[in-house]
Scaffold this active site. Structure first.
Site, mmCIF file in Angstrom:
data_model
loop_
_atom_site.group_PDB
_atom_site.id
_atom_site.type_symbol
_atom_site.label_atom_id
_atom_site.label_comp_id
_atom_site.label_asym_id
_atom_site.label_seq_id
_atom_site.Cartn_x
_atom_site.Cartn_y
_atom_site.Cartn_z
ATOM 1 N N ASP A 68 0.865 -1.183 0.000
ATOM 2 C CA ASP A 68 0.000 0.000 0.000
ATOM 3 C C ASP A 68 0.903 1.235 0.000
ATOM 4 O O ASP A 68 1.599 1.495 0.981
ATOM 5 C CB ASP A 68 -0.903 -0.036 1.237
ATOM 6 C CG ASP A 68 -1.815 1.193 1.322
ATOM 7 O OD1 ASP A 68 -1.820 2.003 0.367
ATOM 8 O OD2 ASP A 68 -2.511 1.333 2.343
ATOM 9 N N THR A 72 -6.750 -6.558 6.517
ATOM 10 C CA THR A 72 -7.483 -6.556 5.255
ATOM 11 C C THR A 72 -7.118 -5.317 4.440
ATOM 12 O O THR A 72 -6.600 -4.335 4.984
ATOM 13 C CB THR A 72 -9.003 -6.564 5.486
ATOM 14 O OG1 THR A 72 -9.376 -5.378 6.211
ATOM 15 C CG2 THR A 72 -9.429 -7.790 6.267
ATOM 16 N N LYS A 123 -41.591 -23.634 10.382
ATOM 17 C CA LYS A 123 -41.219 -24.569 11.447
ATOM 18 C C LYS A 123 -41.371 -23.822 12.769
ATOM 19 O O LYS A 123 -40.664 -22.843 13.015
ATOM 20 C CB LYS A 123 -39.784 -25.051 11.258
ATOM 21 C CG LYS A 123 -39.451 -26.300 12.040
ATOM 22 C CD LYS A 123 -38.074 -26.822 11.655
ATOM 23 C CE LYS A 123 -37.828 -28.190 12.276
ATOM 24 N NZ LYS A 123 -37.950 -28.202 13.724
#
Length: 806
Positions: free
Chosen positions: A143, A242, A512
């Site tokens: 970066d 990240t 359900k």
């Protein structure tokens, strides 16, 4: 665009879109609808770069604000509770336990992320493997971040310096203008380096550039040393970090993008960050600077293929080049006849730069009346589209391989559990619509069904016939006017997937209800209730069985349903039902009737006025049941039926219910049978277990139950095997009740095998007869429940009825 909600079909998934005209970028007037349109446009190039990676989202629910007044954002790591069930997710361990992260590997997921204002998508440099393991990173990233006084042109200068070094060590990088201030450089890795090793490589590279160009570059984290320099951030190769994903929007005043660029573009003196409309134009023009990075990701999918073959011994193609896509942009397929140890067929479909493959022992079904087994094998290289030849004896897959048919496929759906498309072959296959539906397992060796689908006219005819079919004559059903002392055991549903549900014939979907199953026998103006195990529970629910209870108005009937406790908001609550399901004393039952109201949701009919109706189709039994219950006051209710699975799942999830049950509308009632014509889909994983031991509590629980040691029947034996312990989910009342029930069952020896020494050391053993239910995250490879939480006792079930939930 309309402000109201609308449900749209995206890649075979129903996605609910709202507030499409809401402005997310005030300075440019860019709306949520435009953001969704952008992610849809770039999906073909973005998804291969996201596939298999956990996504951390940066969300601006109310928009990004302006340059002068930026809006607050928040990072979302764990997948939101309201996320659609079809969103692929994988757990990552944190200090507080495992958290599920979304995996954006298809267009519907990408659209849903945009719908919830996940403007920025951040991913690590590693992917999950086919078994859910965290693999080594497949790319290295730098970066390049300009400090005060530095600019994008200076970042481009550092990028070119980094490129020279990286190319010398075999890592040719590709640039991405970050959409913020700087540039990211991506290089493909072969998967042999750990995250720590990748970080070390990046750190040494950054230091080398800093040593040669200290006036314009720095590798120091301290912001004070970045003035006039470009900070080379090597730390994003850490396995816990990240980076903004290529093609992701940025949450800045203008809708800029982390945009892949060419090296020639970095030489442009007018180099700038690109907006989303610029990137959409580039995608439409076919500009794809990160094609090699995506191809390298595809190569990672072929590791298993390459690992099983020796290029010197087999004529099978090895993945050496990137083949161009079909000239018309269509997906290609091949079906090969493989005369190996056992002759079979291999179906291969182009996906993500490889051929996703299945072995089909019996080939493509000739008609829609039968399904053929398909077993997923390792992905194959695209070169296999035309491969035929003799694989030598002694090599993997030895035998003769011929091309049975090949052509293109118009894909309608591609999910991890279902693939549907129309295949146009040039040989014996012709043009046919096929569906692949996963039944068990995942990845290699998972089992699927290959189904030949009827054309739309036949489907419409069947649907019309089923909807207008008259109720069959009761006179044709067996009659037996003598009612038994207790009803038969109820019919049971198998665990299913959305793909399996869609393979059912004319299915309808029921909620359900998260209660206990009960068969009601109506005779002589009174109702008797029996639990699934056959236990008489009549006295426990006087609202249904005492004088003054609802009257069915017929001579006799046997009905099937679920007894459900309701909370203060009227929602089903299994934990509240625990307050009632074990009571036997009349005074306690009378008191709890007021505190814990119940409803009997009835959904099937077994007998009516002396006639056995179990052989009738479900749709006909249902029509009779609705007539029978019509006009009966609550708490006896026939709940609604859905004809749309996604709508039923969304409704169930919205009300925090357990899941849904899908049933073939033409199915007969088969007492005591667990049938594939009824399928249950749950939002959370639950497992029935037997209590085999107690670990004494400590601290606040001294003198009480600390945790329960759990077991399940060991397949193929008469013994129980250990599946872990549960120590959460208990109220004080539940702990007291469990202690009372377990104390008489105390025994000196363990009733199950495989208990670790640490758990057995201070265990108090009990006879393994009480069945309970737990929620859990997943199974460990050695068969232990992870992050189990107690849900309650299941007095309606016995140990021999426990099955392992997939």
């Amino acid at each position: 665009m309309a402000t109201g909600a609308q449900v749209v079909d995206v890649g075979g998934r129903r996605v609910r879109l709202t507030n499409l005209d809401k402005v997310l970028y005030p300075e440019t007037g860019t709306t949520k609808g435009e953001v969704i349109a952008y992610y849809t446009a770039v999906a073909p190039l973005m998804l291969p770069l996201l596939a298999g990676r956990p996504v951390t989202r940066k969300r601006w629910v109310e928009g990004v604000g302006t340059a002068e007044a930026p809006a607050d954002a928040f990072f979302a790591k764990q997948l939101e509770p309201g996320a659609p069930a079809w969103v692929h997710r994988m757990p990552i361990e944190h200090s507080a336990g495992a958290k599920d992260y979304p995996i954006a590997d298809d267009l519907p997921t990408l659209v849903w992320l945009a719908q919830v204002a996940s403007i920025e998508l951040h991913v690590p440099q590693w992917r999950f493997g086919p078994a859910g393991e965290r693999r080594n990173p497949d790319r290295l990233v730098l970066d390049l971040d300009p400090g005060p006084g530095a600019d994008l042109a200076q970042c481009a200068q550092i990028a070119r310096l980094a490129r020279e070094i990286l190319r010398d060590i075999g890592l040719d990088p590709q640039p991405v203008t970050s959409g913020s201030k700087g540039i990211h450089l991506y290089s493909s890795l072969d998967g042999t380096h750990s995250s720590d090793q990748a970080s070390a490589i990046a750190r040494e590279l950054a230091r080398a550039i800093e040593a040669d160009h200290p006036d314009i570059a720095t590798s120091t984290m301290a912001k004070a040393s970045r003035g006039g320099k470009v900070f080379i951030d090597w730390s994003q190769n850490n396995g816990k970090k990240t980076t903004i994903a290529p093609y992701s929007l940025r949450g800045r005043a203008h809708p800029t993008v982390a945009a892949p660029r060419t090296w020639d573009e970095l030489d442009d003196p007018e180099l700038r960050q690109l907006r989303f409309d610029d990137v959409m134009d580039r995608v439409e023009a076919g500009i794809n600077p990160l094609a090699s990075l995506a191809s390298a990701a595809s190569a990672g999918l072929l590791e298993s293929y390459v690992g099983k073959r020796d290029a010197k011994k087999t004529p099978e193609p090895m993945p050496q080049t990137v083949l161009p896509p079909d000239a018309d942009g269509l997906t290609r397929f091949v079906i090969q006849e493989h005369h190996a140890r056992r002759t079979h067929f291999d179906l291969r479909i182009e996906r993500d730069g490889v051929l996703i493959s299945w072995a089909v022992p019996k080939g493509v079904p000739d008609t829609s009346d039968s399904n053929h087994l398909a077993v997923m094998t390792e992905p194959h290289p695209l070169e296999y589209l035309s491969f035929h030849g003799e694989i030598p004896k002694g090599e993997y897959g030895a035998g003769t391989m011929t091309v049975w048919d090949t052509g293109t496929v118009e894909l309608e759906k591609w999910r991890d559990d279902e693939v549907i498309g129309t295949f146009s072959g040039t040989g014996p296959l012709g043009r046919v619509r096929l569906a692949l539906i996963r039944t068990t397992g995942s990845g290699e060796k998972s089992s699927w069904l290959l189904h030949r689908m009827k054309d739309s006219k036949d489907a419409a005819h069947r649907a019309g016939a089923s909807k207008h079919r008259p109720i069959a004559s009761l006179d044709k059903t067996p009659a037996d006017k003598a009612l038994p002392g207790s009803p038969p055991r109820p019919m049971l549903a198998e665990s299913g997937t959305a793909g399996l549900v869609r393979s059912l014939r004319d299915p309808w979907i029921e909620i359900k209800w998260d209660g206990i199953r009960a068969l009601g026998t109506w005779a002589d103006g009174r109702m008797k209730l029996h639990a699934r195990s056959g236990t008489d529970v009549t006295a426990r629910y006087p609202e249904l069985t005492a004088d003054g209870a609802p009257h069915l108005g017929v001579g006799d009937a046997v009905i099937d349903g679920e007894i459900v406790a309701l909370d203060a908001s009227g929602r089903p609550s299994f934990s509240r039902l625990q307050n009632r399901m074990h009571l036997t004393k009349a005074r306690e039952i009378e008191r709890e009737v007021v505190r814990t109201p119940i409803v009997y949701y009835v959904f099937d009919l077994l007998r009516l006025d002396g006639h056995d109706v179990t052989g009738l189709p479900l749709r006909d039994r249902r029509a009779l049941l609705e007539t029978l219950v019509d006009g009966v006051d609550a708490p006896v209710v026939v709940p609604p039926v859905f004809d749309d699975l996604d709508a039923a799942l969304d409704t169930s999830r919205a009300f925090a219910l357990e899941g849904v049950v899908a049933k073939e509308s033409g199915s007969a009632y088969r007492p005591g049978i667990r049938s594939g014509s009824w399928l249950k889909l749950k939002h959370t994983r639950t497992q029935e277990v037997v209590i085999a031991g107690i670990r004494p509590g400590k601290g606040d629980r001294t003198g009480k139950i600390g945790s329960l040691l759990l077991g399940i029947p060991d397949a193929g034996t008469d013994s129980l095997r250990y599946v872990g312990r549960v120590g959460t989910g208990f109220s004080e009342r539940i702990l007291h009740d469990l202690s009372t029930r377990l104390e008489p069952l105390r025994t000196k020896s363990a009733g199950l095998k495989g208990v670790p020494a640490a758990d057995a050391r201070d265990a108090l053993w009990v006879q393994p007869t009480l069945v309970g239910e737990v929620e859990f995250a997943n199974w460990t490879p050695d068969g232990i429940l992870r992050h189990a939480r107690w849900r309650g006792l299941r007095a309606d079930k016995t140990v021999d009825e426990i099955v392992v939930e997939p």
